[in-house]
Design an enzyme around this catalytic site. Structure first.
Site, PDB file in Angstrom:
ATOM      1  N   GLU A   1      -3.385   3.027   1.396  1.00 58.71           N
ATOM      2  CA  GLU A   1      -2.838   3.608   0.172  1.00 58.71           C
ATOM      3  C   GLU A   1      -3.130   5.101   0.093  1.00 58.71           C
ATOM      4  OE1 GLU A   1      -3.650   3.683  -4.606  1.00 58.71           O
ATOM      5  OE2 GLU A   1      -3.952   1.760  -3.610  1.00 58.71           O
TER       6      GLU A   1
ATOM      7  N   SER B   1      -6.445  -9.677  -2.569  1.00 56.00           N
ATOM      8  CA  SER B   1      -5.775  -9.935  -1.292  1.00 56.00           C
ATOM      9  C   SER B   1      -6.091 -11.331  -0.756  1.00 56.00           C
ATOM     10  CB  SER B   1      -6.200  -8.878  -0.267  1.00 56.00           C
ATOM     11  OG  SER B   1      -7.617  -8.841  -0.140  1.00 56.00           O
TER      12      SER B   1
ATOM     13  N   CYS C   1       4.060  -1.394  -3.788  1.00 59.03           N
ATOM     14  CA  CYS C   1       3.731  -1.813  -5.155  1.00 59.03           C
ATOM     15  C   CYS C   1       4.282  -0.789  -6.142  1.00 59.03           C
ATOM     16  CB  CYS C   1       2.212  -1.919  -5.295  1.00 59.03           C
ATOM     17  SG  CYS C   1       1.651  -2.139  -6.997  1.00 59.03           S
TER      18      CYS C   1
ATOM     19  N   HIS D   1       0.808  -1.225   0.000  1.00 58.60           N
ATOM     20  CA  HIS D   1       0.000   0.000   0.000  1.00 58.60           C
ATOM     21  C   HIS D   1       0.840   1.273   0.000  1.00 58.60           C
ATOM     22  CE1 HIS D   1      -2.389  -3.184   1.974  1.00 58.60           C
ATOM     23  NE2 HIS D   1      -3.413  -2.648   1.351  1.00 58.60           N
TER      24      HIS D   1
ATOM     25  N   HIS E   1      -7.843   4.780   4.153  1.00 59.20           N
ATOM     26  CA  HIS E   1      -7.227   3.584   3.564  1.00 59.20           C
ATOM     27  C   HIS E   1      -5.719   3.780   3.517  1.00 59.20           C
ATOM     28  CE1 HIS E   1      -6.039   0.671   0.462  1.00 59.20           C
ATOM     29  NE2 HIS E   1      -7.167   0.038   0.721  1.00 59.20           N
TER      30      HIS E   1
ATOM     31  N   SER F   1     -11.117  -5.827   3.333  1.00 61.97           N
ATOM     32  CA  SER F   1     -10.597  -5.678   1.976  1.00 61.97           C
ATOM     33  C   SER F   1     -11.544  -4.821   1.134  1.00 61.97           C
ATOM     34  CB  SER F   1     -10.426  -7.054   1.313  1.00 61.97           C
ATOM     35  OG  SER F   1     -10.167  -6.913  -0.070  1.00 61.97           O
ATOM     36  N   SER F   2     -11.120  -3.608   0.785  1.00 63.09           N
ATOM     37  CA  SER F   2     -11.938  -2.730  -0.060  1.00 63.09           C
ATOM     38  C   SER F   2     -12.169  -3.371  -1.422  1.00 63.09           C
ATOM     39  CB  SER F   2     -11.248  -1.376  -0.242  1.00 63.09           C
ATOM     40  OG  SER F   2     -11.130  -0.708   0.983  1.00 63.09           O
ATOM     41  N   ASN F   3     -11.110  -3.929  -1.999  1.00 61.98           N
ATOM     42  CA  ASN F   3     -11.217  -4.589  -3.292  1.00 61.98           C
ATOM     43  C   ASN F   3     -12.175  -5.771  -3.220  1.00 61.98           C
ATOM     44  OD1 ASN F   3      -9.721  -7.143  -4.882  1.00 61.98           O
ATOM     45  ND2 ASN F   3     -10.036  -5.315  -6.135  1.00 61.98           N
TER      46      ASN F   3
ATOM     47  N   THR G   1      -5.568   3.313  -6.619  1.00 62.33           N
ATOM     48  CA  THR G   1      -5.357   2.333  -7.686  1.00 62.33           C
ATOM     49  C   THR G   1      -6.410   1.238  -7.735  1.00 62.33           C
ATOM     50  OG1 THR G   1      -3.897   0.986  -6.290  1.00 62.33           O
ATOM     51  CG2 THR G   1      -2.858   2.695  -7.654  1.00 62.33           C
TER      52      THR G   1
END
Length: 292
Positions: free
Chosen positions: A130, A269, A96, A74, A128, A225-227, A166
């Site tokens: 990131e 994730s 990343c 992140h 968050h 996990s947002s994703n 992202t």
């Protein structure tokens, strides 16, 4: 009953790199700390903790000295690097590359906006990890917009440089861009950058095809996990028989009722081994109760 694991599911490159880096460091000597959960999946965090990884927060970082600390995918704001230098802490940087490139772009945009009295706007989830790293590139002055429909904090009469976290939805980001453009005065200095990870953007379309190909979809993701939550809700739109679970222990037989083909997928994730555990439990249910 057929059980199939989504071949496109699982870790993105950034998470793979962070975990590989952590495991390589843990094979060496000494203690390795990680600033925050290395991935938003409690099962994987627990596995790495058993190997010796110690998760800390920023307040604990301030009390350390002369040790090794992993920066996860992140990323982190500049203040974290400064704090580490002051305490003789060796940072193992697993940010990343896509996030790192975005940090640099935002820092350049911030310097430009400083010269012309403009503002940096980031489409993302407040708080968050990131987003904290991204806003840190602007001395924490960036405006974070969490919904494409609510951008009241943006001054429409000043220059704007817009970026996205992202892992956000490309459709929602496009909606935000279009909404801002409709409201801006003619001739406004407004630039929106495409900063969403292609792996995340393409994942939704791949997942749609997979969800349509099964009778029941078990979507495995961590609670934070947002994703994972974004992709789960996306799946529900095309396959109503989609269930969000954290792992095999959350699976109940009723979820599989009437299914001839069960699909298992997960967030960027979600580790492969966790999806395989779910598949094994589905097969156990089927063996003991073939009428499911």
């Amino acid at each position: 009953m057929e059980v199939v694991i989504d071949s496109n599911a699982g870790y993105c490159f950034g998470v793979v790199n962070a975990i590989d880096t952590a495991e390589a460091e843990l094979r060496g000597s000494g203690t390795l700390y990680c600033l925050g959960d290395i991935v938003h999946n409690s099962a994987e965090v627990s596995r790495l903790e058993r190997e010796g990884l110690q998760v800390i927060d920023h307040s604990q970082l301030d009390r350390l000295n002369g040790c090794r600390v992993l920066i996860r995918a992140h990323g982190e704001p500049p203040e974290t690097y400064a704090a580490a230098r002051a305490r003789n802490i060796k940072l193992i940087d697993a940010t990343c590359p896509i996030v790192l490139a975005l940090q640099r772009r935002i820092r350049q945009g911030y310097e430009e906006m400083q010269r012309v009295g403009g503002q940096i706007v980031i489409f993302g989830k407040p708080g968050h990890a990131e987003v904290i790293g991204l806003t840190g590139q602007t001395a924490n002055s960036a405006i974070v917009v969490s919904s494409p429909d609510h951008f009241e904090a943006v001054d429409l009469h000043r220059p704007i440089r817009l970026y996205s976290q992202t892992t956000k939805s490309r459709d929602e980001y496009r909606k935000l861009i279009e909404g801002l453009r409709r409201c801006l005065p003619e001739g406004s200095d407004f630039v929106a950058y495409d900063t969403i990870c292609n792996r995340v953007a393409n994942r939704a379309r791949q997942l749609e095809d997979f969800a349509k190909s099964v009778d029941v979809l078990l979507f495995v993701a961590g609670a934070n996990s947002s994703n994972g939550h974004y992709l789960y809700h996306y799946c529900r739109q095309v396959q109503p028989s989609t269930h969000l679970i954290g792992g095999a222990d959350d699976l109940v037989a009723d979820m599989l009722a009437g299914a001839r083909r069960v699909g298992i997928s997960g967030a960027t994730s979600t580790p492969r081994w966790l999806m395989e555990e779910v598949a094994a439990k589905v097969n156990d249910f089927n063996d003991t109760n073939p009428s499911i």
